[in-house]
Write an enzyme that holds these catalytic residues in place. Structure first.
Site, PDB file in Angstrom:
ATOM      1  N   ARG A 127      12.004  -5.499   5.034  1.00 37.58           N
ATOM      2  CA  ARG A 127      11.847  -4.137   4.515  1.00 37.58           C
ATOM      3  C   ARG A 127      12.439  -3.057   5.408  1.00 37.58           C
ATOM      4  O   ARG A 127      12.541  -3.206   6.613  1.00 37.58           O
ATOM      5  CB  ARG A 127      10.385  -3.837   4.217  1.00 37.58           C
ATOM      6  N   ARG A 135      -0.487  -8.465  13.802  1.00 41.97           N
ATOM      7  CA  ARG A 135      -1.062  -7.498  12.863  1.00 41.97           C
ATOM      8  C   ARG A 135      -1.938  -8.208  11.836  1.00 41.97           C
ATOM      9  O   ARG A 135      -2.994  -7.716  11.450  1.00 41.97           O
ATOM     10  CB  ARG A 135       0.055  -6.706  12.166  1.00 41.97           C
ATOM     11  N   LYS A 184       0.832  -1.212   0.000  1.00 42.91           N
ATOM     12  CA  LYS A 184       0.000   0.000   0.000  1.00 42.91           C
ATOM     13  C   LYS A 184       0.863   1.258   0.000  1.00 42.91           C
ATOM     14  O   LYS A 184       0.637   2.179  -0.775  1.00 42.91           O
ATOM     15  CB  LYS A 184      -0.926   0.021   1.235  1.00 42.91           C
ATOM     16  N   ARG A 244      11.180  -0.622  10.920  1.00 42.41           N
ATOM     17  CA  ARG A 244      10.112  -0.409  11.888  1.00 42.41           C
ATOM     18  C   ARG A 244      10.209  -1.394  13.040  1.00 42.41           C
ATOM     19  O   ARG A 244      10.498  -2.564  12.828  1.00 42.41           O
ATOM     20  CB  ARG A 244       8.750  -0.564  11.203  1.00 42.41           C
ATOM     21  N   ARG A 250      -9.670   0.713   9.111  1.00 39.15           N
ATOM     22  CA  ARG A 250      -9.296  -0.656   9.463  1.00 39.15           C
ATOM     23  C   ARG A 250     -10.393  -1.374  10.238  1.00 39.15           C
ATOM     24  O   ARG A 250     -10.207  -2.533  10.599  1.00 39.15           O
ATOM     25  CB  ARG A 250      -8.038  -0.626  10.337  1.00 39.15           C
TER      26      ARG A 250
HETATM   27  P1  AMP Z   1       0.731   0.594   9.407  1.00 39.31           P
HETATM   28  O1  AMP Z   1       1.863   1.536   9.212  1.00 39.31           O
HETATM   29  O2  AMP Z   1      -0.466   0.968   8.580  1.00 39.31           O
HETATM   30  O3  AMP Z   1       1.129  -0.846   9.244  1.00 39.31           O
HETATM   31  O4  AMP Z   1       0.256   0.752  10.919  1.00 39.31           O
HETATM   32  C1  AMP Z   1       1.134   0.461  12.003  1.00 39.31           C
HETATM   33  C2  AMP Z   1       0.352   0.303  13.297  1.00 39.31           C
HETATM   34  O5  AMP Z   1      -0.332   1.528  13.607  1.00 39.31           O
HETATM   35  C3  AMP Z   1      -0.757  -0.735  13.276  1.00 39.31           C
HETATM   36  O6  AMP Z   1      -0.275  -2.033  13.538  1.00 39.31           O
HETATM   37  C4  AMP Z   1      -1.680  -0.216  14.359  1.00 39.31           C
HETATM   38  O7  AMP Z   1      -1.159  -0.480  15.647  1.00 39.31           O
HETATM   39  C5  AMP Z   1      -1.617   1.286  14.147  1.00 39.31           C
HETATM   40  N1  AMP Z   1      -2.620   1.754  13.169  1.00 39.31           N
HETATM   41  C6  AMP Z   1      -2.384   2.334  11.958  1.00 39.31           C
HETATM   42  N2  AMP Z   1      -3.517   2.668  11.329  1.00 39.31           N
HETATM   43  C7  AMP Z   1      -4.525   2.287  12.160  1.00 39.31           C
HETATM   44  C8  AMP Z   1      -5.956   2.348  12.081  1.00 39.31           C
HETATM   45  N3  AMP Z   1      -6.561   2.860  11.007  1.00 39.31           N
HETATM   46  N4  AMP Z   1      -6.658   1.861  13.124  1.00 39.31           N
HETATM   47  C9  AMP Z   1      -6.054   1.345  14.223  1.00 39.31           C
HETATM   48  N5  AMP Z   1      -4.726   1.248  14.354  1.00 39.31           N
HETATM   49  C10 AMP Z   1      -3.952   1.714  13.338  1.00 39.31           C
END
Ligand code: AMP
Length: 213
Positions: A126, A171, A13, A160, A87
């Site tokens: 990554r 996740r 994404k 990360r 989400r």
């Molecule tokens: P990402 O960078 O999108 O993989 O997000 C990293 C982490 O941020 C996720 O594993 C969640 O803990 C939190 N997070 C990001 N976006 C959301 C969302 N829309 N709702 C809830 N938690 C989120």
């Protein structure tokens, strides 16, 4: 046109969103990036979510909806790309309301389909340039000069904290339990488009462009 990129962690994404930002002047709204920024700058909210994120759990709907609300009030340029949001179904409802209240519409939801084995490899290898956000991978996309970003010349490469196998498993569980119902929801609303996220980056890019055009 405003779009949602939907898919599990590692589906690509962020990579595709960056491309659309560069070529179509769209605005990437990644709640994950916003939360990491809050964490790095040590705000109260950032401190609150740090542990939740490290575990691979979702942070509360209120927090992410608040972050998105702020952004929707700003300029939308070539359109918003929602990356990692919504989400949950509650987030999807909130997005619909927010968009209606700011006079905007959702053009398409693009589901990036990938199988789970590929994700573990993608995620654990990554890293990104801490200066410009370009994404790299140990096996599939190394910079021309080791440790130096091809895009901006920066040397601040970052991995990360939650890109490890244990957090990734959690996740993915959160994705299947709470996020994947959105696929059915947007399908029913006739907004869903599916692309093969395992194809190479340029092919995925072309498929997304076809949806946008
Ligand atoms: P990402 O960078 O999108 O993989 O997000 C990293 C982490 O941020 C996720 O594993 C969640 O803990 C939190 N997070 C990001 N976006 C959301 C969302 N829309 N709702 C809830 N938690 C989120």
């Amino acid at each position: 046109m405003n779009i949602i990129l939907l898919g599990p962690p590692g589906a690509g994404k962020g990579t595709q969103a960056r491309y659309l930002v560069e070529t179509r002047d769209m605005i990437q709204l990644s709640t994950g990036d916003m939360l990491r920024e809050a964490k790095d700058s040590g705000t109260e909210m950032g401190k609150k979510v740090a542990e939740v994120m490290a575990r691979g759990d979702l942070v509360t709907d209120d927090i992410v909806i608040g972050l998105i609300r702020e952004k929707l009030e700003g300029d939308s340029k070539g359109g918003f790309i929602f990356d990692g949001f919504p989400r949950t179904l509650a987030q999807a409802d909130a997005l619909e309301e927010l968009m209606a209240s700011t006079g905007q519409t959702l053009g398409a939801v693009i589901e990036m389909q990938v199988d789970e084995d590929a994700l573990v490899e993608r995620i654990t290898g990554r890293y990104t340039c801490g200066d410009c956000g370009e994404v790299y991978h140990d096996a599939t996309k190394r910079p021309a000069v080791e440790g130096v970003c091809d895009k901006c010349g920066g040397t601040n490469m970052k991995r990360r904290a939650d890109d490890n196998e244990a957090s990734l498993r959690q996740r993915l569980m959160e994705y299947y339990k709470k996020t994947s119902p959105l696929i059915g929801y947007y399908y029913a609303k006739r907004q869903l488009h599916r692309v093969d996220g395992l194809a190479d980056i340029d092919k995925v890019r072309a498929e997304i462009e076809a949806v946008l055009d």
